[in-house]
Design a protein around this motif. Structure first.
Motif, short mmCIF file in Angstrom:
data_model
loop_
_atom_site.label_atom_id
_atom_site.label_comp_id
_atom_site.label_asym_id
_atom_site.label_seq_id
_atom_site.Cartn_x
_atom_site.Cartn_y
_atom_site.Cartn_z
N LEU A 91 15.31 26.20 -51.62
CA LEU A 91 16.69 26.42 -51.17
C LEU A 91 17.50 25.13 -51.16
O LEU A 91 18.67 25.12 -51.54
N THR A 92 16.88 24.05 -50.73
CA THR A 92 17.57 22.75 -50.72
C THR A 92 17.90 22.31 -52.14
O THR A 92 19.04 21.91 -52.42
N ALA A 93 16.94 22.41 -53.04
CA ALA A 93 17.17 21.99 -54.42
C ALA A 93 18.21 22.88 -55.10
O ALA A 93 19.09 22.38 -55.81
N ALA A 94 18.13 24.17 -54.87
CA ALA A 94 19.09 25.09 -55.50
C ALA A 94 20.51 24.84 -54.99
O ALA A 94 21.47 24.84 -55.77
N THR A 95 20.64 24.61 -53.70
CA THR A 95 21.96 24.30 -53.14
C THR A 95 22.50 23.01 -53.75
O THR A 95 23.67 22.93 -54.13
N ASN A 96 21.63 22.01 -53.86
CA ASN A 96 22.02 20.74 -54.47
C ASN A 96 22.49 20.95 -55.90
O ASN A 96 23.56 20.48 -56.30
N TYR A 97 21.71 21.67 -56.70
CA TYR A 97 22.07 21.87 -58.10
C TYR A 97 23.37 22.65 -58.25
O TYR A 97 24.23 22.29 -59.06
N MET A 98 23.53 23.70 -57.46
CA MET A 98 24.74 24.52 -57.59
C MET A 98 25.99 23.75 -57.15
O MET A 98 27.02 23.81 -57.82
N LEU A 99 25.91 23.05 -56.04
CA LEU A 99 27.07 22.29 -55.58
C LEU A 99 27.38 21.13 -56.53
O LEU A 99 28.55 20.82 -56.77
N SER A 100 26.35 20.50 -57.07
CA SER A 100 26.57 19.44 -58.05
C SER A 100 27.24 19.98 -59.30
O SER A 100 28.13 19.36 -59.87
N PHE A 101 26.81 21.16 -59.73
CA PHE A 101 27.41 21.83 -60.89
C PHE A 101 28.89 22.11 -60.63
O PHE A 101 29.75 21.81 -61.47
N ILE A 102 29.20 22.65 -59.46
CA ILE A 102 30.59 22.99 -59.12
C ILE A 102 31.44 21.73 -58.97
O ILE A 102 32.55 21.65 -59.51
N LEU A 103 30.93 20.73 -58.23
CA LEU A 103 31.69 19.49 -58.05
C LEU A 103 31.91 18.77 -59.37
O LEU A 103 32.99 18.23 -59.62
N GLY A 104 30.88 18.75 -60.21
CA GLY A 104 31.02 18.10 -61.52
C GLY A 104 32.09 18.76 -62.36
O GLY A 104 32.89 18.08 -63.03
N ALA A 105 32.14 20.08 -62.32
CA ALA A 105 33.13 20.80 -63.12
C ALA A 105 34.54 20.62 -62.54
O ALA A 105 35.50 20.40 -63.29
N LEU A 106 34.67 20.71 -61.23
CA LEU A 106 36.00 20.65 -60.61
C LEU A 106 36.56 19.24 -60.50
O LEU A 106 37.73 19.00 -60.80
N VAL A 107 35.74 18.30 -60.06
CA VAL A 107 36.24 16.96 -59.77
C VAL A 107 36.12 16.04 -60.98
O VAL A 107 37.06 15.35 -61.34
N TYR A 108 34.94 16.03 -61.61
CA TYR A 108 34.70 15.10 -62.71
C TYR A 108 35.02 15.70 -64.07
O TYR A 108 34.81 15.06 -65.10
N ARG A 109 35.50 16.93 -64.08
CA ARG A 109 35.90 17.61 -65.32
C ARG A 109 34.76 17.68 -66.35
O ARG A 109 34.99 17.52 -67.54
N GLU A 110 33.54 17.88 -65.86
CA GLU A 110 32.42 18.04 -66.77
C GLU A 110 32.56 19.37 -67.50
O GLU A 110 33.06 20.35 -66.95
N GLU A 111 32.09 19.38 -68.71
CA GLU A 111 32.20 20.59 -69.54
C GLU A 111 31.22 21.65 -69.02
O GLU A 111 30.06 21.36 -68.75
N ILE A 112 31.71 22.87 -68.90
CA ILE A 112 30.86 23.99 -68.53
C ILE A 112 30.42 24.65 -69.83
O ILE A 112 31.21 25.25 -70.54
N THR A 113 29.13 24.51 -70.12
CA THR A 113 28.59 25.04 -71.36
C THR A 113 27.86 26.35 -71.08
O THR A 113 27.61 26.72 -69.93
N LEU A 114 27.51 27.02 -72.15
CA LEU A 114 26.72 28.24 -72.02
C LEU A 114 25.38 27.93 -71.36
O LEU A 114 24.91 28.68 -70.50
N ILE A 121 22.91 30.80 -63.44
CA ILE A 121 22.53 32.21 -63.23
C ILE A 121 21.04 32.31 -62.91
O ILE A 121 20.63 33.07 -62.02
N PHE A 122 20.21 31.55 -63.62
CA PHE A 122 18.77 31.55 -63.33
C PHE A 122 18.49 31.05 -61.91
O PHE A 122 17.61 31.58 -61.22
N ILE A 123 19.21 30.04 -61.48
CA ILE A 123 19.00 29.51 -60.12
C ILE A 123 19.36 30.57 -59.09
O ILE A 123 18.60 30.82 -58.14
N ILE A 124 20.49 31.22 -59.26
CA ILE A 124 20.92 32.25 -58.31
C ILE A 124 19.95 33.43 -58.33
O ILE A 124 19.58 33.96 -57.28
N THR A 125 19.51 33.83 -59.51
CA THR A 125 18.55 34.93 -59.62
C THR A 125 17.23 34.56 -58.96
O THR A 125 16.63 35.37 -58.24
N GLY A 126 16.78 33.35 -59.18
CA GLY A 126 15.55 32.89 -58.54
C GLY A 126 15.65 32.88 -57.02
O GLY A 126 14.71 33.27 -56.32
#
Length: 147
Positions: A91-114, A121-126
């Motif tokens: 749960l800690t790792a998944a929260t870290n990965y998901m928030l990092s993904f969201i922050l990277g996309a919103l703040v650092y304008r990282e590209e959201i790829t397929l 989606i795999f993280i949320i499903t897991g």
């Protein structure tokens, strides 16, 4: 659901602080690339250097250290509160990965790829499977105790 959130709140909090540590760790390189900050905001070169050193380097690094210390504090609390250390870790790792993904996309304008979307989606499903298995295990244990 509310009891699950209360039970795992320390895991989510630890993951959020871990994401914050990563966010602030990357901030100095991102902030130094901003045109408004690199053009100089002080009259002298020495003042510009020290202001840049303070705001673009020191403050984000201090915030990164604080976030990482709080990450470990809440992760240890999560380990103490959960029955299985694997649950707290995942749960800690998944929260870290998901928030990092969201922050990277919103703040650092990282590209959201397929690939990154499929990974999220795999993280949320897991997480869903993990939480479902935990609930089934608790129901099974209660059923065994009643018979």
């Amino acid at each position: 659901m509310t009891t699950s959130l209360q039970l795992y709140r320390y895991s989510f909090t630890a993951g959020a602080f871990a994401a914050g540590g990563s966010f602030f760790g990357r901030a100095p390189s991102q902030l130094s690339e901003l045109p408004a900050l690199t053009s100089g905001f002080a009259p002298t070169a020495a003042a510009t250097y020290y202001l840049e050193l303070l705001f673009l380097r020191a403050v984000p690094i201090i915030l990164m250290v604080i976030c990482n210390v709080l990450n470990w504090r809440y992760f240890l609390k999560a380990l103490q509160c959960t029955e299985h250390t694997l649950t707290a870790t995942v749960l800690t790792a998944a929260t870290n990965y998901m928030l990092s993904f969201i922050l990277g996309a919103l703040v650092y304008r990282e590209e959201i790829t397929l690939m990154s979307t499929v990974g999220a989606i795999f993280i949320i499903t897991g997480l869903w499977f993990l939480c479902k298995a935990q609930e089934e295990q608790k129901l099974s244990a209660k059923h065994k105790k009643s018979h």
